[in-house]
Design a protein around this motif. Structure first.
Motif, PDB file in Angstrom:
ATOM      1  N   LEU A 149      19.053   0.862  23.411  1.00 53.32           N
ATOM      2  CA  LEU A 149      18.381   0.775  22.122  1.00 53.32           C
ATOM      3  C   LEU A 149      18.811   1.927  21.205  1.00 53.32           C
ATOM      4  CD1 LEU A 149      16.312  -0.611  20.278  1.00 53.32           C
ATOM      5  CD2 LEU A 149      14.529   0.761  21.351  1.00 53.32           C
ATOM      6  N   ARG A 176      18.572  -3.991   9.340  1.00 49.80           N
ATOM      7  CA  ARG A 176      17.972  -4.658  10.475  1.00 49.80           C
ATOM      8  C   ARG A 176      19.041  -4.996  11.504  1.00 49.80           C
ATOM      9  NH1 ARG A 176      15.001  -9.274  11.969  1.00 49.80           N
ATOM     10  NH2 ARG A 176      16.417 -10.729  10.988  1.00 49.80           N
ATOM     11  N   THR A 180      20.015  -7.753  14.176  1.00 50.70           N
ATOM     12  CA  THR A 180      19.617  -9.130  14.476  1.00 50.70           C
ATOM     13  C   THR A 180      19.975  -9.538  15.894  1.00 50.70           C
ATOM     14  OG1 THR A 180      21.686  -9.883  13.491  1.00 50.70           O
ATOM     15  CG2 THR A 180      19.735  -9.933  12.096  1.00 50.70           C
ATOM     16  N   ARG A 202      14.916  -7.109  29.033  1.00 49.25           N
ATOM     17  CA  ARG A 202      14.176  -7.817  27.966  1.00 49.25           C
ATOM     18  C   ARG A 202      12.735  -7.307  27.872  1.00 49.25           C
ATOM     19  NH1 ARG A 202      17.064 -12.142  26.151  1.00 49.25           N
ATOM     20  NH2 ARG A 202      18.596 -12.964  27.614  1.00 49.25           N
ATOM     21  N   ASP A 225      11.217  -5.333  24.594  1.00 50.58           N
ATOM     22  CA  ASP A 225      10.054  -5.793  23.828  1.00 50.58           C
ATOM     23  C   ASP A 225       8.994  -4.706  23.691  1.00 50.58           C
ATOM     24  OD1 ASP A 225      11.196  -8.213  23.366  1.00 50.58           O
ATOM     25  OD2 ASP A 225      10.113  -9.273  24.943  1.00 50.58           O
ATOM     26  N   ALA A 234      11.264  -1.779  21.181  1.00 53.38           N
ATOM     27  CA  ALA A 234      11.850  -2.117  19.886  1.00 53.38           C
ATOM     28  C   ALA A 234      10.865  -2.156  18.710  1.00 53.38           C
ATOM     29  CB  ALA A 234      12.612  -3.435  19.981  1.00 53.38           C
ATOM     30  N   PRO A 235       9.611  -2.577  18.927  1.00 56.20           N
ATOM     31  CA  PRO A 235       8.685  -2.639  17.785  1.00 56.20           C
ATOM     32  C   PRO A 235       8.594  -1.302  17.042  1.00 56.20           C
ATOM     33  CG  PRO A 235       7.736  -3.793  19.629  1.00 56.20           C
ATOM     34  CD  PRO A 235       8.994  -3.130  20.130  1.00 56.20           C
ATOM     35  N   GLY A 236       8.654  -1.367  15.719  1.00 57.72           N
ATOM     36  CA  GLY A 236       8.611  -0.155  14.929  1.00 57.72           C
ATOM     37  C   GLY A 236      10.001   0.381  14.595  1.00 57.72           C
ATOM     38  N   THR A 237      11.032  -0.171  15.243  1.00 53.84           N
ATOM     39  CA  THR A 237      12.407   0.200  14.904  1.00 53.84           C
ATOM     40  C   THR A 237      13.057  -0.976  14.173  1.00 53.84           C
ATOM     41  OG1 THR A 237      13.541  -0.742  16.824  1.00 53.84           O
ATOM     42  CG2 THR A 237      12.510   1.410  17.129  1.00 53.84           C
ATOM     43  N   ALA A 253      15.357  -2.594  15.178  1.00 56.98           N
ATOM     44  CA  ALA A 253      15.830  -3.559  16.186  1.00 56.98           C
ATOM     45  C   ALA A 253      14.734  -4.534  16.585  1.00 56.98           C
ATOM     46  CB  ALA A 253      16.342  -2.832  17.412  1.00 56.98           C
ATOM     47  N   GLU A 254      13.555  -4.354  16.020  1.00 59.10           N
ATOM     48  CA  GLU A 254      12.439  -5.245  16.361  1.00 59.10           C
ATOM     49  C   GLU A 254      12.816  -6.692  16.061  1.00 59.10           C
ATOM     50  OE1 GLU A 254       8.743  -4.079  14.619  1.00 59.10           O
ATOM     51  OE2 GLU A 254       7.649  -5.770  15.485  1.00 59.10           O
ATOM     52  N   GLY A 255      12.627  -7.576  17.021  1.00 63.77           N
ATOM     53  CA  GLY A 255      12.923  -8.995  16.823  1.00 63.77           C
ATOM     54  C   GLY A 255      14.380  -9.373  17.046  1.00 63.77           C
TER      55      GLY A 255
END
Ligand SMILES: [Zn+2]
Length: 113
Positions: free
Chosen positions: A11, A25, A27, A45, A49, A52-55, A57-59
């Motif tokens: 990450l 972003r 993707t 994975r 999950d 990644a949230p807040g960066t 790379a989220e999603g």
């Protein structure tokens, strides 16, 4: 749980590359993983999950590409498949073979926007 550290590394590398590319972003993240690596895609994975949230790379989509296991004979330098290496080098009979590929895990590329 070494997958946590591995995922953190992947990450942070991806984020670094995205920053250099001045991306908004990430993707997609493509990861190369050796067939013989004991790292599971599921764990990566799972940790991704969590991390990644807040960066940016989220999603992002994670995709894995498997690299085939290969052995190298230190005697004749031949590259061998696991089948060819099972009873020693199929070319010269050397029994002490080195693992040349199959344990690796690294970031192959990222898609950004
Ligand atoms: Zn050999």
């Amino acid at each position: 749980m070494h997958e946590l550290g591995i995922t953190e590394n992947l990450l942070s590398l991806a984020l670094e590359q995205a920053t250099q590319a001045q991306a908004q972003r990430i993707t997609k993240i493509e990861v190369l993983i050796g067939q013989d690596s004991d790292t599971s895609e599921e764990s990566i994975r799972f940790y991704f999950d969590l991390l990644a949230p807040g960066t940016i790379a989220e999603g992002a989509t994670l995709s894995f590409e498997r690299v085939a296991t290969r052995f190298r004979c230190p005697h004749c330098q031949r590259l061998l498949s696991p089948k060819e290496a099972s009873g020693g080098c199929s070319n010269c009979g050397e029994r002490h073979l080195e693992l040349a590929a199959g344990k690796e895990l690294y970031l192959k590329s990222i898609d950004v926007e």
